[in-house]
Scaffold this active site. Structure first.
Site, mmCIF file in Angstrom:
data_model
loop_
_atom_site.group_PDB
_atom_site.id
_atom_site.type_symbol
_atom_site.label_atom_id
_atom_site.label_comp_id
_atom_site.label_asym_id
_atom_site.label_seq_id
_atom_site.Cartn_x
_atom_site.Cartn_y
_atom_site.Cartn_z
ATOM 1 C CE LYS A 93 -0.868 1.365 4.761
ATOM 2 N NZ LYS A 93 -0.619 2.779 4.715
ATOM 3 C CG HIS A 109 0.979 -3.855 8.068
ATOM 4 N ND1 HIS A 109 1.032 -2.619 7.484
ATOM 5 C CD2 HIS A 109 0.873 -3.639 9.397
ATOM 6 C CE1 HIS A 109 0.961 -1.697 8.420
ATOM 7 N NE2 HIS A 109 0.870 -2.283 9.592
ATOM 8 C CD GLU A 121 -0.110 5.937 13.288
ATOM 9 O OE1 GLU A 121 1.005 5.442 13.064
ATOM 10 O OE2 GLU A 121 -0.762 6.566 12.447
ATOM 11 C CG ASP A 153 -0.598 6.769 6.388
ATOM 12 O OD1 ASP A 153 -0.073 5.921 5.636
ATOM 13 O OD2 ASP A 153 -0.164 7.050 7.517
ATOM 14 C CG HIS A 191 -4.266 0.297 8.151
ATOM 15 N ND1 HIS A 191 -3.780 -0.652 7.306
ATOM 16 C CD2 HIS A 191 -3.214 1.084 8.492
ATOM 17 C CE1 HIS A 191 -2.481 -0.452 7.137
ATOM 18 N NE2 HIS A 191 -2.117 0.597 7.843
#
Lengths: 407, 565
Positions: B225, B255, B293, B312, B317
């Site tokens: 990605k 991932h 994060e 992002d 995700h």
């Protein structure tokens, strides 16, 4: 009670109490988790890490001797983080005196990570004397946590046919043994184990089988190669060489369970059946002379059996070889396959940290592989044994085939 | 999928019946069946129509039954483009080293590391060794394993715009097949800048590295990605990739899908009988998904300026997590069945026309304090425009317009420089219809199920319990399952799982072209609406706080609030 700071993943004793009967043991177990001060201190300030009780199973260890109980408890403590359990270590003492129970109840905790709560699990060290020691099930059953699986780890020589053992197995989901430690060649007891497992339906994990996973991975890898896969169905000979301390390797002198399991695994996976069970191979007289000038007793030729795939026979040979390794250790597994006039011979050997495979096709050295795979200790073996949920068909098939090989 | 994934053991098949080889005498009864003879109606029909019958059981390695892998990857070459880059050194190569160390790669395996730097094999291996000493998840390194693994690494210098380099690469790979017995099986792994994907794929196609061989040599491509920059660019890239590779050869990696807890989400939902009946609009009040994060942009200013939180994290995700939470049970646990259901969810997510702009909140962090450290604002970071309008935070209310989820808001949020690193899915159940315990000092909270993905992977269920005593006070208590305490074992890194899957040809945990496009179709309207609006009032949250107030207000308008994590 200790309230020290603890290192990551190092079990620390957080609670210890004694009791002399089952109701008192249950009371102590309740008190452990009701205590407000079952917490660690961080730089003198209490309560940062609140101890959390975690149990994923009940683990019952039957230890006939104190040293076995100690070794078992140490193994289980090392597993606190991986398989937190209520562990009951039962040890019998003086079966002829009056009935008595002495129990030590402990909680061991580990800190899985700096920012995580402690994880604690209980251990009950229980010594039962007199008549009480003969009724294992009556001691263990009231102490197990409801609805969690019950695993019985019985180091040494379990009396599979005894009433006490059968009663205990009736309440258990899994029995863990190590057949490679049994006396003599271990084969009669192996057959008893298979019969008991059939009758009671209990799942069996045998360290002697679990230890073989590195051999199995290496042997299986030979036939991952599409060029060699067709030979798998044309196996004609399995030879297992095992170490013996007896200079004659006389049948019955060395535990051969591991060697039998190698043959049984291959036979069960390949759908072979036993044509003639294991029997002592004829040994020709030795020409070598001993120090006294008399003929030296020859090294036994071991045991042989004949298997069949329905079309062709497959010879199985268990061969002793004098060795400094523990008696019964597998030294070499050789396979011979013959297909359409072509021959494939595999030679598999192992050391402490690795397994080696050499392959010869029509006499030509065609493959050499080296697998990094260390021998495993009791902690890893027990962990793997209890991780396998339910009845593992490969293990069941191997045990069943081993019993057929014994005859 | 599960059948080949370590360490899960799949149900073990009984040994296959033995097949009579051609050179054996033929018994009178029963008549021997040719090796690949059709057995079932389906096989008969497929044989009639010229389709190949399934592989016979005689062609299986039955000794693999019950071992860690039911099937090991085929002998193969992994061609790693971008091998000198950060991703390769931090994630991809360490994952391969661990797979090798644990004997999960085939012996006939070669890693061809492709990069533009002028290294030779020895220099590249030295660099990899140094990286492993820093990034391996198990230290110290197993030097014996490293020595054998390093022999499998070859460095190949190639400028991706140089056609001659690709010609020579194709020749070299053929030589490796001959020398190392890798049988023409190749996994091409694109760990480069996204702008180079199309160019590499085109060159790979030009030199025929995509051609699968009749004798079994497979060719697959793994693409990292971000897959595209928006819907148009994703479609364009899919087209470019599709010119060279069939969709079944393409493995788009996210991932997150390889993480243990994300995989456990499927087991939790479809392997337990008690949760799925509650998993719908009747019992669920709303769902919150947080990817927080605490770090900033970590010297990736130039990259982040062009990316932002939506591209992002939200597009990939977060939407992957939404689809796993909301999907219907697939008929089988096979890659396409699983991905069909995920795509249905993405298609059912309502897009955000202008009138619903208040259902998306963007933010950018200013200076502040995170973990007792003073940190600069986004606009003060290196390589960032001092007037940047790039969002470092996004929160959105998504609705899934289908039978199961109609009317249930899915609140998603992600941001940089939030107070802590945490990824979590929270299913907030409805309150009881009638409160029997109104006289107690506090109403019990409605039940909540929280699945923590990182850190501290686990599952927590909150419910009300009576406080011991003479009164009837009710208090919320939690049942907490923590992976770390119940299974204190060494979980594989997501990249290990995904690389092994790609080598085995299992695409279940990879995203399909239509999934990627549907996800861009959801987020593009946000980005378009922002582009059309005036300049944002950035920065609008301090580093070390939980994002802009508007995100709290978005939930407050509907009587909800973000979970305190």
């Amino acid at each position: 009670m200790a309230t020290d700071l603890i290192a990551l993943n190092e079990p620390v004793l957080r609670w210890s109490a004694r009791a002399r009967n089952i109701p008192d043991i249950e009371k102590e177990l309740s008190r452990i988790w009701a205590k407000q001060d079952l917490t660690t201190e961080i730089e003198g300030a209490p309560g940062r890490h609140v101890a959390a009780r975690t149990s994923v199973m009940n683990l019952v260890v039957i230890a006939r001797r104190p040293e076995i109980a100690e070794r078992g408890a140490a193994t289980i403590q090392a597993l606190t983080g991986r398989h937190p359990s209520r562990t009951i270590v039962v040890q019998s003492a003086d079966p002829d005196g009056p009935s008595w129970i002495d129990a030590r109840i402990e909680a061991h905790c580990i800190l899985p990570r700096e920012d995580a709560p402690e994880t604690c699990a209980e251990t009950i060290h229980l010594i039962a004397g007199g008549e009480a020691g003969r009724h294992l099930s009556a001691i263990v059953t009231p102490l197990i946590i409801h609805d969690l699986p019950v695993t019985v780890w019985w180091p040494g020589e379990p009396p599979f046919a005894s009433r006490a053992a059968l009663d205990l197995f009736a309440d258990a989901d899994r029995l863990v043994v190590d057949a490679s430690t049994w006396n003599g060649d271990g084969l009669a007891r192996l057959k008893e184990l298979s019969s008991m497992a059939d009758e009671t339906g209990i799942a069996v994990s045998d360290f002697a089988q679990v230890r073989q996973s590195r051999w199995r991975e290496a042997i299986a890898s030979i036939f991952d190669d599409p060029d060699y896969l067709p030979y798998l169905r044309s196996l004609r000979r399995i030879a297992v060489t095992y170490g013996t301390r007896d200079e004659t390797g006389a049948p019955g002198s060395t535990n051969v369970v591991k060697a039998v399991y190698h043959v049984a695994w291959l036979a069960s996976r390949l759908g072979l059946h036993v044509k003639t069970p294991l029997a002592v191979a004829p040994t020709p007289p030795s020409k070598a002379k001993g120090p006294t000038g008399r003929a030296k007793a020859p090294m036994s030729k071991g045991l042989v059996a004949t298997l069949s795939d329905g079309r062709s026979e497959v010879a199985a040979v268990l061969r002793p070889q004098a060795s400094d390794y523990s008696a019964g250790t597998t030294l070499r597994v050789e396979l011979l396959c013959e297909r359409r006039g072509s021959e494939l011979r595999a030679d598999v050997t192992a050391e402490a940290e690795s397994v080696h495979v050499r392959l010869f096709q029509d006499g030509v050295d065609c493959l050499e592989r080296h697998f990094l795979a260390a021998r495993r200790g009791d902690v890893d073996l027990l962990a793997e044994a209890i991780e396998s949920g339910g009845h593992d068909p490969v293990s069941v098939g191997t045990l069943d085939m081993a019993a057929q090989l014994v005859g | 999928m599960a059948a080949t994934k370590a360490p899960v053991k799949a149900p073990v098949k009984e040994p296959a019946p033995l097949e009579a080889p051609a050179d054996q005498p033929i018994p009178a009864q029963p008549a021997p069946r040719p090796k690949d003879a059709p057995r079932t109606m389906r096989e008969l029909r497929e044989a009639r129509h010229g389709k190949r019958a399934p592989r016979s059981k005689a062609a299986e390695n039955v000794l693999r039954q019950g071992l860690r892998l039911e099937r090991v990857p085929d002998p193969s070459v992994l061609v790693l483009f971008g091998a000198t880059g950060d991703l390769a050194h931090r994630k991809v190569i360490p994952a391969m080293y661990h797979l090798w160390r644990t004997n999960l790669l085939p012996h006939e395996f070669v890693l061809v590391a492709v990069g533009r730097r002028d290294y030779d094999d020895a220099a590249f291996r030295d660099e990899v060794h140094a990286s492993l000493e820093q990034f391996s998840r198990i230290l110290p390194l197993d030097e014996a394993a490293w020595r054998s693994f390093s022999k499998r690494i070859q460095y190949y210098r190639c400028d991706f715009s140089d056609p001659v380099g690709f010609d020579r690469m194709a020749t070299r790979l053929d030589e490796i097949d001959e020398e190392e017995g890798t049988r023409g099986n190749r996994l091409l792994y694109l760990a480069t800048q996204p702008s180079q994907f199309a160019e590499i794929v085109a060159q790979v196609g030009r030199v025929g590295l995509d051609h699968e061989r009749h004798d079994g040599g497979w060719r697959r491509v793994v693409i990292e990605k971000p897959f595209g920059h928006d819907l148009d660019s994703a479609k364009r890239l899919n087209r470019e990739v599709g010119k060279v590779f069939r969709e079944s050869q393409v493995y788009r990696i996210d991932h997150y899908l390889g993480k243990e807890t994300v995989r456990n989400l499927l087991v939790f939902r479809f392997g337990n009988g008690i949760f799925e009946p509650l998993w719908n609009r009747r019992y669920v009040d709303h769902v919150q998904i947080t990817v927080a994060e605490s770090i900033g942009i970590e010297n990736r200013g130039a990259f982040y300026e062009e990316t932002g939180a939506v591209r992002d994290v939200l597009q990939n995700h977060l939407l992957q997590l939404v689809s796993l939470v909301a999907m219907e049970p697939p008929a089988t646990f096979e890659a396409n069945a699983l991905r069909d259901e995920k795509v249905k969810v993405l298609r059912a997510i309502g897009t955000h026309p202008e009138g619903r702009a208040h259902e998306v909140v963007r933010g950018q962090y200013g200076p502040g304090w995170v973990a007792a450290t003073q940190v600069p604002g986004y606009r003060q970071e290196a390589d960032v425009d001092p007037q940047s309008e790039t969002e470092t935070y996004v929160a959105a209310k998504l609705t899934i317009d289908d039978w199961r989820w109609s009317g249930v808001p899915f609140y998603v949020r992600t941001g940089k420089r939030l107070p802590k690193r945490s990824t979590e899915i929270a299913i907030q159940f409805r309150s009881v219809p009638h409160h029997l315990f109104r006289d107690t000092s506090a109403d019990p909270d409605a039940n909540l199920l929280a699945m923590r993905i990182q850190p501290d992977e686990g599952i927590m269920l909150r419910f009300g319990a009576k406080v011991p005593g003479l009164g009837l006070d009710v208090r919320s208590v939690t049942m907490d399952f923590t992976y770390g305490s119940a299974f204190n074992v060494d979980s594989p890194d997501a990249y290990e799982t995904l690389i092994l899957d790609a080598l085995q040809g299992d695409a279940s945990l990879f995203t399909r072209a239509d999934e990627v496009e549907e996800a861009w179709g959801i987020v593009d309207p946000f980005i378009d609406a922002w582009a059309a609006a005036g300049p944002p009032d950035f920065p609008n949250y301090d580093a070390g706080t939980w994002g802009p107030e508007a995100a709290d207000e978005m939930l407050a308008r509907e009587g909800h609030k973000w979970r305190r994590i």
